[in-house]
Motif scaffolding. Structure first.
Motif, PDB file in Angstrom:
ATOM      1  N   ARG A  43      12.581  -0.122   2.080  1.00  0.00           N
ATOM      2  CA  ARG A  43      12.184  -1.245   3.208  1.00  0.00           C
ATOM      3  C   ARG A  43      12.539  -1.179   4.913  1.00  0.00           C
ATOM      4  O   ARG A  43      12.075  -1.117   5.394  1.00  0.00           O
ATOM      5  N   HIS A  44      13.381  -0.172   4.796  1.00  0.00           N
ATOM      6  CA  HIS A  44      13.411   0.675   6.168  1.00  0.00           C
ATOM      7  C   HIS A  44      12.285   0.847   6.461  1.00  0.00           C
ATOM      8  O   HIS A  44      11.666   1.111   7.464  1.00  0.00           O
ATOM      9  N   ILE A  45      11.627   2.471   5.949  1.00  0.00           N
ATOM     10  CA  ILE A  45      10.043   2.656   6.078  1.00  0.00           C
ATOM     11  C   ILE A  45       8.898   1.673   6.127  1.00  0.00           C
ATOM     12  O   ILE A  45       8.498   1.380   7.234  1.00  0.00           O
ATOM     13  N   GLY A  46       8.961   0.365   5.462  1.00  0.00           N
ATOM     14  CA  GLY A  46       8.597  -0.442   6.042  1.00  0.00           C
ATOM     15  C   GLY A  46       8.716  -1.718   6.522  1.00  0.00           C
ATOM     16  O   GLY A  46       7.659  -2.618   7.505  1.00  0.00           O
ATOM     17  N   GLU A  47       9.949  -1.814   7.176  1.00  0.00           N
ATOM     18  CA  GLU A  47      10.043  -2.197   8.995  1.00  0.00           C
ATOM     19  C   GLU A  47       9.729  -1.152   9.747  1.00  0.00           C
ATOM     20  O   GLU A  47      10.023  -2.471  11.258  1.00  0.00           O
ATOM     21  N   GLY A  48       9.286  -0.084   9.535  1.00  0.00           N
ATOM     22  CA  GLY A  48       9.065   0.576  10.823  1.00  0.00           C
ATOM     23  C   GLY A  48      10.211   1.336  11.803  1.00  0.00           C
ATOM     24  O   GLY A  48      10.370   1.678  12.504  1.00  0.00           O
ATOM     25  N   LYS A  49      11.501   0.938  11.248  1.00  0.00           N
ATOM     26  CA  LYS A  49      12.451   1.771  11.254  1.00  0.00           C
ATOM     27  C   LYS A  49      12.711   3.387  10.933  1.00  0.00           C
ATOM     28  O   LYS A  49      11.850   4.280   9.742  1.00  0.00           O
ATOM     29  N   SER A  50      12.970   4.162  11.945  1.00  0.00           N
ATOM     30  CA  SER A  50      13.670   4.912  12.032  1.00  0.00           C
ATOM     31  C   SER A  50      15.253   5.596  11.078  1.00  0.00           C
ATOM     32  O   SER A  50      16.226   4.605  11.456  1.00  0.00           O
TER      33      SER A  50
END
Length: 132
Positions: free
Chosen positions: A26-33
């Motif tokens: 989810r973190h990666i999918g939201e473009g978060k580092s």
């Protein structure tokens, strides 16, 4: 050796700021580092304080699920057990009966998470065919 199909039925993961695979995806999918400012780097006056690290709150969550005393254990061992338990549960397997089924567990880590000593200890748990 015959070719055999392998099916991934469960996964576990820990990364900075996330404590399971679902959160990581989810973190990666939201473009978060997973990087953030490191208080330790700031304290040392580093010009760039960005780092990927497991903070105290995340560590307490991980350590709470460790079987036995965390004190004296390498952090890699504690994190490996935490993620292995996630993968076993994700696959719908009973951790106590894991050895009774035709299953395996793949452990992946970066070079800073597992040194030669830890890998050697892990290898000692395997038989001549690489099975636990």
């Amino acid at each position: 050796m015959q070719k055999q199909d392998v099916y991934v039925t469960g996964i576990g993961a820990v990364a900075p700021q996330v404590s399971n695979a679902e959160m990581l995806f989810r973190h990666i999918g939201e473009g978060k580092s997973c990087l953030r400012d490191s208080p330790r780097f700031a304290q040392l006056d580093f010009p760039n304080t960005a780092a990927g690290f497991i903070d105290g709150e995340q560590w307490q969550h991980i350590a709470a699920e460790f079987d036995g005393a965390v004190a004296g254990q390498p952090q890699q061992v504690v994190v490996a057990e935490f993620t292995a338990k996630q993968a076993i549960r994700s696959a719908g397997l009973d951790p106590d009966g894991f050895g009774d089924v035709a299953a395996g567990l793949f452990v992946g880590a970066n070079k800073y998470s597992a040194g030669l000593t830890e890998l050697h200890q892990l290898a000692g748990c395997l038989d001549g065919d690489g099975r636990a």
